[in-house]
Write a protein that holds these residues in place. Structure first.
Motif, mmCIF file in Angstrom:
data_model
loop_
_atom_site.group_PDB
_atom_site.id
_atom_site.type_symbol
_atom_site.label_atom_id
_atom_site.label_comp_id
_atom_site.label_asym_id
_atom_site.label_seq_id
_atom_site.Cartn_x
_atom_site.Cartn_y
_atom_site.Cartn_z
ATOM 1 N N PRO A 1 -63.442 -54.480 90.596
ATOM 2 C CA PRO A 1 -62.798 -53.465 91.438
ATOM 3 C C PRO A 1 -62.022 -52.419 90.636
ATOM 4 O O PRO A 1 -61.766 -51.330 91.138
ATOM 5 C CB PRO A 1 -61.838 -54.281 92.314
ATOM 6 N N PHE B 1 -65.437 -50.166 89.107
ATOM 7 C CA PHE B 1 -66.510 -49.574 89.906
ATOM 8 C C PHE B 1 -66.001 -48.923 91.195
ATOM 9 O O PHE B 1 -64.884 -49.165 91.640
ATOM 10 C CB PHE B 1 -67.561 -50.629 90.247
ATOM 11 N N ASP B 2 -66.888 -48.090 91.793
ATOM 12 C CA ASP B 2 -66.567 -47.412 93.042
ATOM 13 C C ASP B 2 -66.457 -48.422 94.189
ATOM 14 O O ASP B 2 -67.118 -49.452 94.164
ATOM 15 C CB ASP B 2 -67.678 -46.405 93.394
ATOM 16 N N PRO B 3 -65.671 -48.061 95.217
ATOM 17 C CA PRO B 3 -65.499 -48.971 96.347
ATOM 18 C C PRO B 3 -66.822 -49.372 97.022
ATOM 19 O O PRO B 3 -66.952 -50.501 97.484
ATOM 20 C CB PRO B 3 -64.626 -48.183 97.316
ATOM 21 N N ASP B 4 -67.806 -48.467 97.062
ATOM 22 C CA ASP B 4 -69.042 -48.855 97.762
ATOM 23 C C ASP B 4 -69.804 -49.924 96.976
ATOM 24 O O ASP B 4 -70.440 -50.803 97.554
ATOM 25 C CB ASP B 4 -69.919 -47.635 98.089
ATOM 26 N N ILE B 5 -69.718 -49.877 95.642
ATOM 27 C CA ILE B 5 -70.337 -50.942 94.837
ATOM 28 C C ILE B 5 -69.563 -52.238 95.028
ATOM 29 O O ILE B 5 -70.143 -53.313 95.165
ATOM 30 C CB ILE B 5 -70.372 -50.532 93.343
ATOM 31 N N VAL B 6 -68.243 -52.119 95.078
ATOM 32 C CA VAL B 6 -67.410 -53.304 95.295
ATOM 33 C C VAL B 6 -67.755 -53.940 96.634
ATOM 34 O O VAL B 6 -67.863 -55.157 96.765
ATOM 35 C CB VAL B 6 -65.917 -52.937 95.232
ATOM 36 N N GLN B 7 -67.985 -53.078 97.636
ATOM 37 C CA GLN B 7 -68.325 -53.603 98.959
ATOM 38 C C GLN B 7 -69.668 -54.345 98.918
ATOM 39 O O GLN B 7 -69.818 -55.416 99.502
ATOM 40 C CB GLN B 7 -68.390 -52.461 99.975
ATOM 41 N N GLN C 1 -60.450 -52.642 99.551
ATOM 42 C CA GLN C 1 -61.743 -53.125 99.095
ATOM 43 C C GLN C 1 -61.585 -54.072 97.908
ATOM 44 O O GLN C 1 -62.276 -55.079 97.807
ATOM 45 C CB GLN C 1 -62.636 -51.928 98.723
ATOM 46 N N ASN D 1 -59.207 -48.062 98.736
ATOM 47 C CA ASN D 1 -59.608 -48.615 97.436
ATOM 48 C C ASN D 1 -58.958 -49.968 97.171
ATOM 49 O O ASN D 1 -59.606 -50.903 96.714
ATOM 50 C CB ASN D 1 -59.221 -47.665 96.303
#
Lengths: 241, 329
Positions: free
Chosen positions: B28, B31-37, B158, B155
């Motif tokens: 986290p 990386f970007d939040p969408d990758i984390v998601q 996530q 952010n």
């Protein structure tokens, strides 16, 4: 004679219309080997299943050292010291030979850690499986599977051992070794019930022979007397002698 | 003679696993939040697969109703958060709730055999779903948001959710690992291979199955908690959908039923398929079904079953090896 370790009193079991056990009485004492013979379908394996708790009888009772265990599960009876082998071996195929025996030593025998390991190694050596300890049970042949059945039952350190046709397919030397092992268990005070088709093997070690037919005990006593009885010859040969 | 549990391979794997967990913990921050998601979704799938495998692979309990516990975890979080409990503690409470409810359910579900159990569990999941739908405070049939999570900056939110997912996954993997390594472990593997034979050797099969059932209830509850934390919105039709069970079955069958490593592999595979065919749609489902069918026919032991058979590879130190005692060791 001292009190029986394991006793069945008037045990009955029906499968549908068929009376597989039709009022069986049997007692087993510490330090004796009792052989059970009889034609296919006589109810020998069903008797063993009822004694070991795999089946519950419709009526009658099973006692272990005068304690009623008729309603006890197979697992509880094993913990109380009643161990069995299966006619068709049922190894845990995804586990090693050692792990198979370890299940019996820990679950049934209540051993833990180093005690359990030692017992398992000893039993495997006794049954001639030590060199296969790390082999997955799946790869074992029939004879090795039968030995594993015996090894697992012994790892429970039972007071009563119920054997279901473990002698089939053995060479003379192997069956002599088996007879010797069973005699050794008897001398340690274990009560052994041994179902076997090969009567001459049984004759070498049993003190008492029981002959069953159609769910009943038709003869019981010293092996030589039982084998000589007309009813037994009838049941076995299937004809009128 | 000596009994060895750790092998060179399992030591290396254990170390590599710990390193992986530490590396993942930094995800986290990088990386970007969408990758984390997305990675949170992967962890949820791993958790679900491992729990279904604990139940089916070791206990022989083929449940198609584990979505009951997913739903309880998700709705439990919304409920507790609605009572004024801070969202993350509410998530822990909801996980415990799922485990607690699994105990009374086990009392009658475990009396059922094989297919009856499978369908019985599905019915239980449907009943719980209907009860939730009747409750206006839980959004009835239209669904509900976990609005309390909006108090955190996206952010951070996530990242927290990812860390919680990582923690849950590690905790439940470790729980199963230590269970399989414990004195009960050999009994559990014995039940997997032959229940009746295990019974005749003194294994308390019913009690062990109950243990696995509650573990799977807790684990699936935790997965439900993570789902609502990851998506912020749930509705009864999707969270209680039998599709969850279909996914779990897919991951475990493809990965390898009754192996520790297989379900994790299956989860990664399902995740890869899901991210490749993002459009979803009927062909995606047809593809999943066809893959599962092909595996059942051609590789019934799954991917890891084949690896285990061909290479004799065991990454997890749950087994026992008998070795000659080294002189003067």
């Amino acid at each position: 004679m001292e009190a029986a370790v394991l006793a069945a009193v008037d045990v009955r079991k029906r499968f549908g219309a068929l009376a597989v056990l039709d009022g069986v009485n049997l007692s087993l004492h510490g330090g004796e080997v009792v052989g059970v013979v009889g034609p296919n379908g006589a109810g020998k394996t069903t008797l063993l299943n009822v004694l070991s708790g795999s089946l519950t009888p419709d009526s009658g009772s099973i006692t272990l050292r005068d304690r009623d265990i008729t309603r006890k599960s197979a697992a509880e009876r094993c913990k109380l010291g009643v161990a069995r082998t299966h006619q068709v071996p049922r190894p845990f195929v995804g586990m090693t030979v050692f792990e198979n025996v370890l299940v019996a030593a820990t679950a049934g025998g209540g051993k833990r850690g180093a005690d359990a390991y030692e017992l398992c190694v000893r039993v495997l050596e006794q049954c001639g499986l030590a060199h296969l300890a790390n082999r997955r049970a799946e790869g074992l042949g029939l004879l090795q599977r039968k030995r594993l059945e015996l090894a697992r039952a012994l790892a429970v350190e039972p007071a009563v051992l119920l054997l279901d046709e473990i002698g089939g397919g053995l060479t003379d030397a192997e069956s002599a070794a088996l007879v010797e092992m069973v005699a050794g268990l008897r001398d340690r005070g274990i009560a052994v019930l041994w179902i076997e088709h090969i009567v001459h093997v049984l004759m070498q070690v049993v003190g008492r022979l029981v002959c069953m037919d159609a769910g009943r005990v038709i003869a019981e006593g010293p092996p030589s007397t039982v084998v000589a009885q007309a009813a037994v010859i009838d049941a076995y040969l299937g004809g009128k002698a | 003679m000596q009994v060895q549990r750790w092998t060179r391979t399992s030591r290396w794997f254990g170390a590599a696993f710990c390193v992986l967990v530490v590396v993942l913990a930094f995800v986290p921050l990088v990386f970007d939040p969408d990758i984390v998601q997305k990675l949170t979704t992967l962890l949820i799938l791993v958790l679900l697969a491992v729990m279904w495998n604990a139940l089916a692979g070791y206990g022989g309990l083929l449940s198609v109703g584990q979505q009951a516990f997913i739903g309880i975890g998700a709705y439990g979080t919304v409920f507790f958060a609605g009572q004024g409990i801070s969202p993350y503690p509410a998530m822990l409470l909801a996980t415990v709730l799922a485990g607690a409810i699994s105990l009374p359910i086990s009392l009658f579900a475990l009396r059922l055999r094989a297919a009856q159990f499978a369908i019985g569990m599905w019915v239980i999941a449907e009943v719980i779903s209907i009860v939730v739908r009747l409750d206006q405070n839980l959004g009835a049939g239209t669904g509900i948001s976990l609005i309390q999570l909006n108090q955190y900056e996206p952010n951070f939110r996530q990242a927290y959710t990812f860390w919680l997912a990582l923690a849950f996954t590690v905790i439940f993997l470790a729980a199963l690992f230590f269970l399989l390594r414990s004195p009960l472990g050999a009994s559990l593997r014995a039940i997997r291979d032959d229940e009746d034979a295990a019974r005749s050797l003194g294994v308390r099969v019913a009690a062990r199955k109950r243990l696995l059932f509650v573990l799977a209830g807790l684990g699936c509850g935790a997965a439900g908690v993570l789902i609502v934390a990851n998506t912020l919105f749930i509705e009864p039709t999707s969270i209680f959908s039998v599709q969850w069970s279909a996914y779990m079955i897919f991951m475990v069958l493809v990965g390898g039923l009754g192996t520790f490593e297989g379900p994790i592999l299956g989860a990664i595979l399902l995740f890869a398929i899901q991210t490749t065919f993002t459009q979803g749609g009927p062909w995606y489902l047809v593809g999943l079904g066809a893959t599962a069918a092909l595996f059942a026919l051609l590789l019934p032991r799954g991917l890891w079953g084949v690896v285990e058979e061909r290479l004799g590879l065991q990454l997890i130190a749950v087994g026992f090896r008998v070795v000659e005692k080294k002189p003067d060791a």
